[in-house]
Design a protein around this motif. Structure first.
Motif, mmCIF file in Angstrom:
data_model
loop_
_atom_site.group_PDB
_atom_site.id
_atom_site.type_symbol
_atom_site.label_atom_id
_atom_site.label_comp_id
_atom_site.label_asym_id
_atom_site.label_seq_id
_atom_site.Cartn_x
_atom_site.Cartn_y
_atom_site.Cartn_z
ATOM 1 N N ILE A 3 3.957 -6.747 5.999
ATOM 2 C CA ILE A 3 3.597 -5.958 4.816
ATOM 3 C C ILE A 3 2.504 -6.721 4.082
ATOM 4 N N GLN A 4 1.393 -6.046 3.822
ATOM 5 C CA GLN A 4 0.282 -6.655 3.087
ATOM 6 C C GLN A 4 0.191 -6.000 1.722
ATOM 7 N N ARG A 5 0.223 -6.807 0.679
ATOM 8 C CA ARG A 5 0.127 -6.306 -0.693
ATOM 9 C C ARG A 5 -1.218 -6.727 -1.281
ATOM 10 N N LEU A 6 -2.000 -5.754 -1.738
ATOM 11 C CA LEU A 6 -3.296 -6.044 -2.341
ATOM 12 C C LEU A 6 -3.134 -6.263 -3.839
ATOM 13 N N ASP A 7 -3.668 -7.366 -4.309
ATOM 14 C CA ASP A 7 -3.628 -7.708 -5.735
ATOM 15 C C ASP A 7 -2.211 -7.563 -6.313
ATOM 16 N N PRO A 8 -1.232 -8.229 -5.700
ATOM 17 C CA PRO A 8 0.142 -8.092 -6.211
ATOM 18 C C PRO A 8 0.304 -8.756 -7.569
ATOM 19 N N GLU A 9 1.063 -8.107 -8.406
ATOM 20 C CA GLU A 9 1.469 -8.651 -9.698
ATOM 21 C C GLU A 9 2.986 -8.563 -9.761
ATOM 22 N N HIS A 10 3.563 -8.982 -10.839
ATOM 23 C CA HIS A 10 5.015 -8.977 -10.960
ATOM 24 C C HIS A 10 5.604 -7.573 -10.817
ATOM 25 N N ALA A 15 -2.259 -1.853 -3.941
ATOM 26 C CA ALA A 15 -1.973 -1.005 -2.785
ATOM 27 C C ALA A 15 -1.092 -1.818 -1.841
ATOM 28 N N VAL A 16 -0.428 -1.115 -0.935
ATOM 29 C CA VAL A 16 0.398 -1.771 0.069
ATOM 30 C C VAL A 16 0.025 -1.209 1.432
ATOM 31 N N ILE A 17 -0.107 -2.103 2.406
ATOM 32 C CA ILE A 17 -0.403 -1.699 3.773
ATOM 33 C C ILE A 17 0.757 -2.121 4.661
ATOM 34 N N TYR A 18 1.220 -1.168 5.462
ATOM 35 C CA TYR A 18 2.290 -1.443 6.414
ATOM 36 C C TYR A 18 2.123 -0.515 7.610
ATOM 37 N N ASN A 19 2.219 -1.076 8.792
ATOM 38 C CA ASN A 19 2.192 -0.283 10.015
ATOM 39 C C ASN A 19 0.947 0.612 10.083
ATOM 40 N N GLN A 20 -0.230 0.022 9.785
ATOM 41 C CA GLN A 20 -1.509 0.730 9.830
ATOM 42 C C GLN A 20 -1.586 1.912 8.859
ATOM 43 N N LEU A 50 -9.831 2.886 -0.385
ATOM 44 C CA LEU A 50 -9.801 3.162 1.048
ATOM 45 C C LEU A 50 -10.911 2.386 1.770
ATOM 46 N N ALA A 51 -12.097 2.327 1.190
ATOM 47 C CA ALA A 51 -13.192 1.553 1.788
ATOM 48 C C ALA A 51 -12.817 0.071 1.847
ATOM 49 N N ARG A 52 -12.181 -0.404 0.823
ATOM 50 C CA ARG A 52 -11.771 -1.816 0.762
ATOM 51 C C ARG A 52 -10.838 -2.189 1.915
ATOM 52 N N VAL A 53 -9.976 -1.252 2.321
ATOM 53 C CA VAL A 53 -9.002 -1.556 3.377
ATOM 54 C C VAL A 53 -9.451 -1.048 4.753
ATOM 55 N N GLY A 54 -10.664 -0.504 4.835
ATOM 56 C CA GLY A 54 -11.189 -0.065 6.111
ATOM 57 C C GLY A 54 -10.789 1.348 6.505
ATOM 58 N N SER A 55 -10.575 2.201 5.531
ATOM 59 C CA SER A 55 -10.210 3.588 5.789
ATOM 60 C C SER A 55 -11.154 4.496 5.003
ATOM 61 N N ASP A 56 -10.876 5.787 5.013
ATOM 62 C CA ASP A 56 -11.651 6.732 4.215
ATOM 63 C C ASP A 56 -10.830 8.001 4.010
ATOM 64 N N LYS A 57 -11.369 8.909 3.212
ATOM 65 C CA LYS A 57 -10.617 10.111 2.827
ATOM 66 C C LYS A 57 -10.271 11.018 3.991
ATOM 67 N N SER A 58 -10.970 10.908 5.122
ATOM 68 C CA SER A 58 -10.630 11.724 6.285
ATOM 69 C C SER A 58 -9.305 11.292 6.907
#
Length: 114
Positions: A3-10, A15-20, A50-58
């Motif tokens: 599980i990857q958490r972007l800019d995690p705070e308390h 955002a969270v990335i899991y399983n692509q 989405l651009a930051r994580v390598g994705s897009d609206k499609s």
């Protein structure tokens, strides 16, 4: 799977990335604007994350839109229709809700593939 958490705070992560798959909730930055402009802005924020994580609206699979006033449904849809990737519309629902900041007219939660 990691599980990857972007800019995690308390309390929450940006955002969270899991399983692509990326999970993200967008709120508008232009809080004094009308519902159309707030929707456009929230969608632009989605584009940035989405651009930051390598994705897009499609690759958006699911969207939940929270509106504070049903009267804004048509203008929210105008902004959405101009933004959504042609031929790649996600599953979507719209919910009337009281949002935490009374200046929010819209909040958009998405799930997208990477």
């Amino acid at each position: 799977m990691t599980i990857q958490r972007l800019d995690p705070e308390h309390r929450m992560s940006e955002a969270v990335i899991y399983n692509q798959t990326v999970y993200y909730t967008s709120v508008p930055e232009n809080l004094d604007a009308d519902a159309f402009a707030q929707t456009e802005n929230a969608l632009a924020v989605i584009d940035r994350i989405l651009a930051r994580v390598g994705s897009d609206k499609s690759k958006v699979l699911d969207a939940t839109i929270f509106l504070t006033d049903y009267a804004d449904f048509a203008v929210m849809n105008q902004a959405w229709d101009a933004w959504v990737s042609p031929g790649n519309a996600p599953v979507r629902c719209t919910v009337l809700a009281g949002l935490v900041d009374p200046r929010y007219k819209v909040e958009i939660k998405i799930i997208a593939a990477l």
